[in-house]
Design a protein around this motif. Structure first.
Motif, PDB file in Angstrom:
ATOM      1  N   LEU A   1      94.383 -51.662  26.060  1.00 24.76           N
ATOM      2  CA  LEU A   1      95.402 -50.613  25.902  1.00 24.76           C
ATOM      3  C   LEU A   1      94.841 -49.419  25.131  1.00 24.76           C
ATOM      4  O   LEU A   1      95.052 -48.257  25.507  1.00 24.76           O
ATOM      5  N   HIS A   2      94.158 -49.694  24.056  1.00 27.62           N
ATOM      6  CA  HIS A   2      93.582 -48.620  23.246  1.00 27.62           C
ATOM      7  C   HIS A   2      92.560 -47.818  24.058  1.00 27.62           C
ATOM      8  O   HIS A   2      92.513 -46.581  24.012  1.00 27.62           O
ATOM      9  N   GLU A   3      91.722 -48.503  24.825  1.00 25.43           N
ATOM     10  CA  GLU A   3      90.684 -47.843  25.627  1.00 25.43           C
ATOM     11  C   GLU A   3      91.303 -46.902  26.654  1.00 25.43           C
ATOM     12  O   GLU A   3      90.905 -45.740  26.781  1.00 25.43           O
TER      13      GLU A   3
ATOM     14  N   PHE B   1      98.223 -50.797  37.856  1.00 20.18           N
ATOM     15  CA  PHE B   1      98.882 -50.971  36.557  1.00 20.18           C
ATOM     16  C   PHE B   1      98.617 -49.772  35.636  1.00 20.18           C
ATOM     17  O   PHE B   1      99.533 -49.175  35.081  1.00 20.18           O
ATOM     18  N   TRP B   2      97.328 -49.421  35.489  1.00 19.15           N
ATOM     19  CA  TRP B   2      96.987 -48.324  34.571  1.00 19.15           C
ATOM     20  C   TRP B   2      97.411 -46.973  35.137  1.00 19.15           C
ATOM     21  O   TRP B   2      97.794 -46.076  34.379  1.00 19.15           O
TER      22      TRP B   2
ATOM     23  N   ALA C   1     104.363 -51.969  19.829  1.00 21.57           N
ATOM     24  CA  ALA C   1     104.877 -53.129  19.097  1.00 21.57           C
ATOM     25  C   ALA C   1     104.289 -54.381  19.717  1.00 21.57           C
ATOM     26  O   ALA C   1     104.469 -54.627  20.918  1.00 21.57           O
ATOM     27  N   TYR C   2     103.594 -55.174  18.919  1.00 19.05           N
ATOM     28  CA  TYR C   2     102.940 -56.361  19.443  1.00 19.05           C
ATOM     29  C   TYR C   2     102.790 -57.386  18.327  1.00 19.05           C
ATOM     30  O   TYR C   2     103.038 -57.098  17.158  1.00 19.05           O
ATOM     31  N   ASN C   3     102.340 -58.585  18.708  1.00 15.37           N
ATOM     32  CA  ASN C   3     102.198 -59.648  17.721  1.00 15.37           C
ATOM     33  C   ASN C   3     100.962 -60.477  18.050  1.00 15.37           C
ATOM     34  O   ASN C   3     100.967 -61.274  18.988  1.00 15.37           O
ATOM     35  N   PHE C   4      99.890 -60.265  17.308  1.00 13.35           N
ATOM     36  CA  PHE C   4      98.640 -61.015  17.448  1.00 13.35           C
ATOM     37  C   PHE C   4      97.971 -60.875  18.825  1.00 13.35           C
ATOM     38  O   PHE C   4      97.138 -61.694  19.183  1.00 13.35           O
ATOM     39  N   ASP C   5      98.368 -59.858  19.582  1.00 10.46           N
ATOM     40  CA  ASP C   5      97.732 -59.651  20.882  1.00 10.46           C
ATOM     41  C   ASP C   5      96.671 -58.557  20.755  1.00 10.46           C
ATOM     42  O   ASP C   5      96.671 -57.555  21.472  1.00 10.46           O
ATOM     43  N   TYR C   6      95.770 -58.773  19.800  1.00 12.59           N
ATOM     44  CA  TYR C   6      94.805 -57.719  19.459  1.00 12.59           C
ATOM     45  C   TYR C   6      93.849 -57.417  20.623  1.00 12.59           C
ATOM     46  O   TYR C   6      93.450 -56.276  20.837  1.00 12.59           O
ATOM     47  N   ARG C   7      93.423 -58.455  21.377  1.00 13.90           N
ATOM     48  CA  ARG C   7      92.423 -58.224  22.422  1.00 13.90           C
ATOM     49  C   ARG C   7      92.950 -57.258  23.472  1.00 13.90           C
ATOM     50  O   ARG C   7      92.269 -56.315  23.853  1.00 13.90           O
TER      51      ARG C   7
END
Length: 433
Positions: free
Chosen positions: A300-302, A423-424, A288-294
């Motif tokens: 996160l996707h990577e 973190f990761w 769940a996010y809002n305009f934090d595409y980068r």
């Protein structure tokens, strides 16, 4: 049997001559007047008067007819007495009179006395007695006559102009509910028995002459109107308070109510709750996010899909078209093992962000599992945190309690490689647990 009997009057009231009201006297074919009062007629035969075909007057007082005069007996008791004109059934504790009791006398009965019984209304049977000229219902339990009863009496008066109604001795009420009845008593053209001496009882239990009440009717009507408006105002106020409380409670718990409605709607759409760690979820995590595409689409996707080989649910990619957005959110939350919320200032100011945050928390408590991961990207003052986020924030500070939500702090600027690695690594350990 009495042969060639010419008796016209027989009075056996209060005697033991008739030991049972089931025996039948024969031979009294010319009898005109019969008094069988004060007999024990708890058991009464419907053929008791079968042989009195010339009978014109019947006095049948205080004979326990409240027990003996059943519906079956009532239908046949006076059948075959076509000349009967006067009937007195006083003092029998009757609470009603069967409509078919006087079927054979509909056109001949002139006087019906039902005094000292337990009637609470005018017997319906008078509608069928076309020649009835006197009805005595004194000393019963009538408090007033309803509109339909007064209409029956007025219609009967038109058919029998000399019709007289005797009402004295009834426990009449003088109240707002009986105003129309009292007015009718003193305005009707129907002949009544001394209405100026009728007594009534007001709502405080005080007994008075009804005529006094009638003389002050306009003022009393105003009092009734005021009382009616008072009752209406009280009821309206109570209703308003109930509505106000309902709205306030609904607003206070609107999110919970909304969540319950969405859960119910999902069930009707054919979904089932996903329970237990062994369940095969469609997604490993919903983000769940809002305009934090980068951050979401790159970092996160990577790390999650490419490095960890897990599957994310991203709204811009995986939400179903032509489906209500609330349903898409509920489906994503329910079909994902983990829920990742990326907190930024723009997310907290977003209506859908607030909705996703609250729904995620509600779903976590319903499922009784800690499947919520919150990643804070921006520096957010705890004082300015929304209530839902603040509750979660307070929970995770208690690290000694297992099963709490996990917070990860991600700083987009000025972070070192070691912090990023930790973190990761922590995120990976959590998602693969």
């Amino acid at each position: 049997m009495v042969q060639d009997n010419v008796l016209k009057v027989v009075d056996i009231s209060g005697t033991n001559l008739a030991t049972s009201c089931r025996q039948i006297f024969a031979g009294l074919y010319k009898l005109k007047h019969l008094n069988v009062s004060r007999l024990q007629c708890s058991s009464l035969s419907k053929d008791f008067f079968r042989n009195y075909t010339s009978l014109e007057e019947l006095v049948f007082r205080s004979s326990h007819l409240d027990v003996g005069l059943t519906d079956e007996v009532s239908i046949g008791l006076l059948r075959g007495l076509p000349l009967l004109k006067y009937v007195d059934l006083s003092g029998n504790k009757l609470i009603n009179v069967h409509d078919r009791l006087f079927t054979s006398q509909r056109n001949v009965l002139k006087s019906l006395t039902l005094a000292d019984n337990r009637l609470t209304c005018v017997p319906n049977t008078i509608k069928y007695l076309t020649n009835l000229s006197a009805l005595d219902i004194t000393s019963n339990l009538i408090s007033s006559l309803e509109d339909h009863e007064r209409l029956v009496l007025e219609n009967h008066r038109l058919k029998c102009p000399n019709f007289k109604l005797l009402l004295k001795g009834n426990p009449f009420e003088c109240s707002c509910q009986t105003v129309n009845f009292i007015e009718w008593i003193y305005t009707t053209k129907l002949s009544l028995d001394d209405p100026r001496n009728y007594m009534c009882t007001d709502r405080t239990g005080v007994s008075m002459k009804m005529v006094f009440f009638y003389n002050n009717l306009p003022a009393f009507r105003e009092t009734c109107v005021d009382r009616t408006w008072l009752i209406f105002s009280i009821c309206a106020s109570i209703l308003f308070v109930l509505v106000l409380v309902t709205v306030a409670v609904g607003y206070r718990y609107r999110v919970s109510i909304n969540y319950c409605c969405l859960v119910i709607r999902r069930r009707y759409r054919g979904y089932h709750n996903i329970e237990g760690d062994t369940t095969q979820y469609k997604y490993d995590a919903f983000v769940a996010y809002n305009f934090d595409y980068r951050f979401v689409c790159n970092d996160l996707h990577e790390h999650i899909e490419n490095v960890m080989n897990l599957k994310l649910c991203l709204h811009h990619r995986d939400f179903q078209p032509a489906v209500d957005i609330t349903d898409n959110i509920m489906d994503a939350i329910s079909e994902s093992k983990w829920i990742i919320i990326v907190i930024t200032k723009s997310f907290l100011s977003s209506t859908w962000g607030q909705f996703e945050l609250e729904m995620s928390r509600r779903h976590m408590f319903q499922r009784n599992s800690s499947n919520l991961i919150v990643i804070i990207l921006d520096d957010i003052d705890k004082v300015k945190m929304p209530r839902t986020l603040y509750r979660i924030y307070n929970q995770i500070t208690c690290l000694e309690h297992p099963g709490r939500e996990t917070y990860l702090q991600w700083k987009d600027k000025d972070y070192d490689v070691e912090d990023a690695h930790l973190f990761w690594a922590y995120l990976k350990n959590t998602l693969l647990a």
